[in-house]
Design a protein around this motif. Structure first.
Motif, short mmCIF file in Angstrom:
data_model
loop_
_atom_site.label_atom_id
_atom_site.label_comp_id
_atom_site.label_asym_id
_atom_site.label_seq_id
_atom_site.Cartn_x
_atom_site.Cartn_y
_atom_site.Cartn_z
N ARG A 1 1.01 1.33 -3.60
CA ARG A 1 1.28 2.41 -4.57
C ARG A 1 2.46 3.26 -4.11
NH1 ARG A 1 -2.65 6.92 -7.47
NH2 ARG A 1 -0.92 8.27 -8.11
N PHE A 2 2.53 3.52 -2.80
CA PHE A 2 3.57 4.39 -2.27
C PHE A 2 4.65 3.55 -1.59
CE2 PHE A 2 -0.36 6.85 -2.43
CZ PHE A 2 0.04 7.86 -3.29
N SER A 3 5.84 3.57 -2.16
CA SER A 3 6.95 2.76 -1.68
C SER A 3 7.41 3.25 -0.32
CB SER A 3 8.10 2.84 -2.68
OG SER A 3 9.23 2.15 -2.22
N ARG A 4 7.60 2.32 0.60
CA ARG A 4 8.07 2.64 1.95
C ARG A 4 8.56 1.34 2.59
NH1 ARG A 4 2.61 2.10 1.80
NH2 ARG A 4 1.58 0.93 3.48
N ARG A 5 9.13 1.45 3.76
CA ARG A 5 9.58 0.25 4.46
C ARG A 5 8.38 -0.62 4.84
NH1 ARG A 5 13.71 1.18 9.26
NH2 ARG A 5 13.77 -1.09 8.99
N ARG A 6 8.57 -1.93 4.65
CA ARG A 6 7.54 -2.91 4.98
C ARG A 6 6.23 -2.65 4.24
NH1 ARG A 6 10.44 -2.13 9.64
NH2 ARG A 6 9.10 -0.43 10.32
N ASP A 7 6.33 -2.19 3.00
CA ASP A 7 5.12 -2.01 2.20
C ASP A 7 4.69 -3.37 1.64
OD1 ASP A 7 7.07 -2.43 0.30
OD2 ASP A 7 6.68 -0.61 -0.85
N LEU A 8 3.58 -3.36 0.93
CA LEU A 8 3.01 -4.60 0.40
C LEU A 8 3.63 -4.95 -0.94
CD1 LEU A 8 0.88 -6.90 0.35
CD2 LEU A 8 -0.67 -5.26 -0.75
N VAL A 9 4.17 -6.15 -1.05
CA VAL A 9 4.59 -6.73 -2.33
C VAL A 9 4.20 -8.20 -2.27
CG1 VAL A 9 6.47 -7.22 -3.91
CG2 VAL A 9 6.53 -5.13 -2.55
N ALA A 10 3.25 -8.60 -3.11
CA ALA A 10 2.74 -9.97 -3.01
C ALA A 10 2.25 -10.44 -4.38
CB ALA A 10 1.60 -10.05 -1.99
N ARG A 11 2.18 -11.76 -4.52
CA ARG A 11 1.61 -12.37 -5.72
C ARG A 11 0.22 -12.90 -5.39
NH1 ARG A 11 4.18 -17.26 -9.50
NH2 ARG A 11 2.19 -17.90 -10.44
N ALA A 12 -0.69 -12.74 -6.32
CA ALA A 12 -2.04 -13.28 -6.14
C ALA A 12 -2.48 -13.96 -7.42
CB ALA A 12 -3.02 -12.17 -5.77
N ASP A 13 -2.84 -15.23 -7.30
CA ASP A 13 -3.28 -16.02 -8.45
C ASP A 13 -4.78 -16.31 -8.44
OD1 ASP A 13 -0.46 -16.22 -8.30
OD2 ASP A 13 -0.47 -18.10 -9.38
N SER A 14 -5.44 -15.95 -7.34
CA SER A 14 -6.84 -16.34 -7.20
C SER A 14 -7.61 -15.33 -6.39
CB SER A 14 -6.93 -17.71 -6.50
OG SER A 14 -6.46 -17.59 -5.16
N ALA A 15 -8.94 -15.45 -6.44
CA ALA A 15 -9.79 -14.58 -5.64
C ALA A 15 -9.57 -14.84 -4.15
CB ALA A 15 -11.26 -14.82 -6.00
N VAL A 16 -9.30 -16.09 -3.80
CA VAL A 16 -9.04 -16.43 -2.39
C VAL A 16 -7.82 -15.67 -1.88
CG1 VAL A 16 -8.38 -18.27 -0.81
CG2 VAL A 16 -10.15 -18.69 -2.53
N ARG A 17 -6.76 -15.69 -2.67
CA ARG A 17 -5.54 -14.99 -2.26
C ARG A 17 -5.77 -13.49 -2.16
NH1 ARG A 17 -1.53 -14.28 0.96
NH2 ARG A 17 0.40 -13.51 0.01
N LEU A 18 -6.52 -12.92 -3.07
CA LEU A 18 -6.83 -11.50 -3.00
C LEU A 18 -7.59 -11.16 -1.72
CD1 LEU A 18 -7.83 -10.71 -6.69
CD2 LEU A 18 -5.83 -9.84 -5.47
N ARG A 19 -8.54 -12.01 -1.36
CA ARG A 19 -9.29 -11.76 -0.13
C ARG A 19 -8.40 -11.89 1.10
NH1 ARG A 19 -13.37 -14.70 -2.97
NH2 ARG A 19 -12.84 -16.62 -1.82
N GLU A 20 -7.45 -12.83 1.07
CA GLU A 20 -6.52 -12.98 2.18
C GLU A 20 -5.69 -11.70 2.36
OE1 GLU A 20 -5.71 -17.83 1.88
OE2 GLU A 20 -4.24 -16.38 1.11
N LEU A 21 -5.20 -11.17 1.26
CA LEU A 21 -4.41 -9.94 1.34
C LEU A 21 -5.27 -8.77 1.80
CD1 LEU A 21 -2.35 -10.31 -1.97
CD2 LEU A 21 -1.46 -10.53 0.37
N ALA A 22 -6.49 -8.71 1.30
CA ALA A 22 -7.37 -7.60 1.65
C ALA A 22 -7.76 -7.62 3.12
CB ALA A 22 -8.63 -7.64 0.78
#
Length: 283
Positions: A126-147
């Motif tokens: 939500r808050f833009s900063r250096r090395r913040d999170l920007v990712a694509r997620a197509d599945s529940a598995v990918r969401l859990r990986e990011l989480a």
């Protein structure tokens, strides 16, 4: 004139080039907002400050300088409006800009717990900063990986827009527009280098949207990330205050001229709301 760079990295290519243009006729100083020690001497302020930092301490320092009458580019308020992507999206869409529909989620962990998405998502801090999170997620598995790494991160979510895989990077300095192509950071092989993109080849609706961003957010130096949403329709996916603008011929000169003009206006006692009428550069 005295020009002060508010940054921890005065050797950044853009700032280094601007410093080279301004000296020896003018004095260029650096103030690191994150450094310890005494703050600025408010009895002897520079004519203008260039805010190439986005940390809370940098914004607080910029606001304090403005309270003491010093012009800051971009202003603390304008910079802050680009830090919160919820505020950013709301302001842009309210102004009629073609900004991607954006919703906020308290934490990425909460989003992952909701299960599989209905379709591909782009997830950003939500808050833009250096090395913040920007990712694509197509599945529940990918969401859990990011989480697993970002569970408590407040995020915004945008539906993934099918596109060529190239981001159109548009930068504006005092109404002059510069552009490049770069592989999307969502691409499997990473971003890669910027590729030349003549401004004159951009659709008029794209350049108009980029310039309108500055008017809407009160920005003088900024970047706009655009996608081709199909049929040449622009879709803005992000806005950045005072980006790097690397490798763009004419950008350091435009920034140096803006700094000197702003400093001269302060010397004449001009109002803080003075703005130059935007002009599109063909560089």
């Amino acid at each position: 004139m005295r020009i002060c760079l508010l940054t921890a990295d005065p050797g950044h290519p853009l700032l280094a080039a601007v410093t080279g243009l301004l000296t020896p006729d003018h004095r260029v100083e650096t103030l690191d907002p994150g450094a310890g020690g005494p703050g600025p001497d408010f009895s002897s302020l520079a004519e203008v400050y260039l805010l190439k930092a986005r940390t809370p301490r940098a914004l607080a320092l910029a606001a304090l300088l403005e309270e003491h009458g010093a012009p800051v580019l971009n202003s603390a308020a304008a910079t802050a409006r680009c830090q919160d992507r919820v505020t950013m999206a709301a302001m842009a869409r309210a102004a009629g800009l073609p900004f991607a529909a954006t919703r906020s989620v308290a934490t990425l962990g909460e989003l992952a717990a909701a299960g599989a998405p209905d379709g591909p998502l782009v997830i950003k801090s939500r808050f833009s900063r250096r090395r913040d999170l920007v990712a694509r997620a197509d599945s529940a598995v990918r969401l859990r990986e990011l989480a697993a790494d970002w569970a408590e991160e407040p995020v915004v979510v945008q539906d993934f827009t099918p596109n060529s895989g190239w981001d159109h990077k548009l930068w504006v300095v005092d109404g002059q527009l510069f552009a490049a192509l770069r592989r999307s950071e969502l691409a499997p092989d990473g971003r890669g280098p910027n590729l030349p993109l003549p401004v004159g080849e951009l659709p008029a609706s794209w350049t108009a949207a980029a310039l309108r961003v500055g008017e809407t957010f009160g920005l003088d130096v900024y970047g706009v990330d655009l996608l081709d949403a199909g049929g040449g329709a622009p879709l803005i996916v992000d806005i950045n205050a005072f980006p790097g603008i690397r490798g763009q011929a004419g950008a350091p000169e435009a920034l140096a001229a803006l700094a000197l003009r702003t400093a001269a206006a302060r010397g004449r006692g001009a109002g803080a709301d003075e703005r130059k009428v935007p002009q599109v550069s063909e560089k």
